[in-house]
Write an enzyme that holds these catalytic residues in place. Structure first.
Site, PDB file in Angstrom:
ATOM      1  N   ILE A 166      -5.601  19.877  -8.800  1.00  0.00           N
ATOM      2  CA  ILE A 166      -5.311  19.523 -10.183  1.00  0.00           C
ATOM      3  C   ILE A 166      -6.576  19.121 -10.929  1.00  0.00           C
ATOM      4  CG2 ILE A 166      -4.052  17.942 -11.698  1.00  0.00           C
ATOM      5  CD1 ILE A 166      -2.353  20.137 -10.325  1.00  0.00           C
TER       6      ILE A 166
ATOM      7  N   ASP B  42     -15.647  11.975  -6.629  1.00  0.00           N
ATOM      8  CA  ASP B  42     -14.968  12.576  -5.483  1.00  0.00           C
ATOM      9  C   ASP B  42     -15.821  12.293  -4.249  1.00  0.00           C
ATOM     10  OD1 ASP B  42     -12.687  15.015  -5.123  1.00  0.00           O
ATOM     11  OD2 ASP B  42     -14.178  14.870  -3.513  1.00  0.00           O
TER      12      ASP B  42
ATOM     13  N   LYS C  52     -15.471   5.027  -3.415  1.00  0.00           N
ATOM     14  CA  LYS C  52     -14.114   4.853  -2.897  1.00  0.00           C
ATOM     15  C   LYS C  52     -13.297   3.900  -3.765  1.00  0.00           C
ATOM     16  CE  LYS C  52     -15.141   5.759   1.983  1.00  0.00           C
ATOM     17  NZ  LYS C  52     -15.089   5.207   3.373  1.00  0.00           N
TER      18      LYS C  52
ATOM     19  N   SER D 188       5.338  14.572 -12.906  1.00  0.00           N
ATOM     20  CA  SER D 188       4.982  15.645 -11.976  1.00  0.00           C
ATOM     21  C   SER D 188       5.076  16.995 -12.672  1.00  0.00           C
ATOM     22  CB  SER D 188       5.930  15.639 -10.774  1.00  0.00           C
ATOM     23  OG  SER D 188       7.230  16.039 -11.175  1.00  0.00           O
ATOM     24  N   CYS D 189       4.548  18.023 -12.024  1.00  0.00           N
ATOM     25  CA  CYS D 189       4.651  19.378 -12.562  1.00  0.00           C
ATOM     26  C   CYS D 189       6.114  19.786 -12.710  1.00  0.00           C
ATOM     27  CB  CYS D 189       3.909  20.364 -11.667  1.00  0.00           C
ATOM     28  SG  CYS D 189       4.406  20.317  -9.922  1.00  0.00           S
TER      29      CYS D 189
ATOM     30  N   ASN E 113      -1.199  21.002  -0.625  1.00  0.00           N
ATOM     31  CA  ASN E 113      -2.069  20.430   0.407  1.00  0.00           C
ATOM     32  C   ASN E 113      -1.440  19.251   1.146  1.00  0.00           C
ATOM     33  OD1 ASN E 113      -4.364  22.084   0.432  1.00  0.00           O
ATOM     34  ND2 ASN E 113      -5.180  21.121  -1.411  1.00  0.00           N
TER      35      ASN E 113
ATOM     36  N   ARG F 220       7.660  18.812   6.640  1.00  0.00           N
ATOM     37  CA  ARG F 220       6.338  19.181   6.112  1.00  0.00           C
ATOM     38  C   ARG F 220       5.301  19.297   7.225  1.00  0.00           C
ATOM     39  NH1 ARG F 220       5.337  16.545   0.113  1.00  0.00           N
ATOM     40  NH2 ARG F 220       7.534  16.175  -0.396  1.00  0.00           N
TER      41      ARG F 220
END
Length: 342
Positions: free
Chosen positions: A13, A34, A78, A151-152, A183, A197
């Protein structure tokens, strides 16, 4: 003046938001946080297995990536409170790690100097949950600093439920999302807290949970507790479908009446004159499949031939690109916040 944006979490995303926003005069992306190094981030931005090669130039430096000649700082903190958003003049942080989804953690971006935080998921105790085209008018710049973009799936579902509720009155309903794998699943069988899952994503239909239907009550309060749903993760990397069945108070006379309500709503959004509403709902009469909507920027692509009606029981279906469509709404929400003066 462009609104300055920082991205925390440069995954599916985060990168899709970058692509959707890059080149828009309303938005200036100034920094990325990141834990992956800049070289990897640049490579994954440039080359994407679903959305193709980035159309501009992308290169990496030690602590930045350079896109079309513009340098974008890269941090690897972090703790969100340690990211120097304030030093960079960041107005809005896109919180896309999937980790900091509650008020306590998301507010750390504000400690770092950002003015607003948009969480790219359902959130725990945000100031407000916004679904564009449904409840954006509830946003108050003075009160709402931690914002969930839901959410989407909720972004696809909510506009559809809004149309049905306004036209016929929704008494109750149930949704199934046939959703591309993500993911959060396993490539091959490997332990996961959700046993289903844990199974190989690319060769299984995986029944699992979704909070998308229950979340409708957060954006359409009169429907709180009236909708529920479930998910089926399927072996495609992108492109999803909601299957919604509702009991309505006023029975439509025909399938055509239901479809006409969606056609009118799609046209109304498109002709609203608001940049952030143009791509909420698309009306489609073609017999399409999931590949056909990958790269589609709309929140929901209503599939008219799939509508069914039995008295006051109505079934509809709508497609959505769970990556690109959602990322376009994130972009448009940033633009909307700017229009409202942040």
């Amino acid at each position: 003046m462009a609104i300055k944006v920082g991205i925390n979490g440069f995954g599916r995303i985060g990168r899709s938001f970058f692509r959707a926003s890059w080149g828009r005069e309303e938005i200036e992306i100034v920094a990325i946080n990141d834990l992956t190094d800049a070289k990897h981030l640049a490579h994954l931005l440039k080359y994407d297995s679903v959305h193709g090669i980035f159309k501009g130039s992308v290169e990496a430096k030690d602590d930045s990536i350079v896109v079309d000649g513009k340098e974008i700082k890269v941090f690897a903190q972090k703790d969100p409170s340690q990211i120097p958003w304030g030093d960079l003049g960041v107005d809005v942080v896109i919180e896309a790690t999937g980790v900091f989804r509650d008020r306590e953690n998301a507010s750390k971006h504000l400690q770092g100097g950002a003015k607003k935080v948009i969480i790219t998921a359902p959130a725990k105790n945000p100031d407000i949950t916004v679904v564009l085209g449904v409840n954006e008018e509830k946003y108050n710049p003075k009160e709402h600093n931690i914002i969930s973009n839901a959410s989407c799936t909720t972004n696809c579902l909510a506009p559809c439920v809004k149309v049905l509720n306004e036209a016929f009155g929704v008494e109750k309903g149930y949704m199934v999302t046939v959703h591309a794998y993500t993911n959060d699943q396993r490539l091959l069988d490997l332990p996961h807290k959700d046993f289903r899952r844990a199974r190989a994503a690319a060769i299984n239909i995986v029944p699992t949970t979704t909070g998308a239907a229950k979340a409708i009550g957060e954006v359409i309060p009169e429907l709180k507790g009236k909708l529920d749903g479930t998910a089926r993760r399927v072996p495609v990397p992108d492109g999803s479908l909601i299957d919604l069945t509702v009991v309505v108070n006023k029975a439509p006379s025909s399938v055509e009446e239901v479809n006409e309500k969606f056609r009118e709503a799609a046209q109304k959004y498109r002709e609203s004159g608001k940049v952030y509403l143009k791509e909420i709902l698309q009306y489609c009469e073609d017999p399409i499949v999931s590949t056909d909507i990958v790269g589609n920027p709309h929140s929901a692509i209503f599939d008219a031939p799939l509508t069914q009606v039995i008295d006051n029981l109505v079934h509809i279906a709508a497609w959505y690109d769970n990556e690109w469509g959602y990322s376009c709404r994130l972009r448009d929400l940033v633009i909307y916040l700017a229009e409202r003066g942040l």
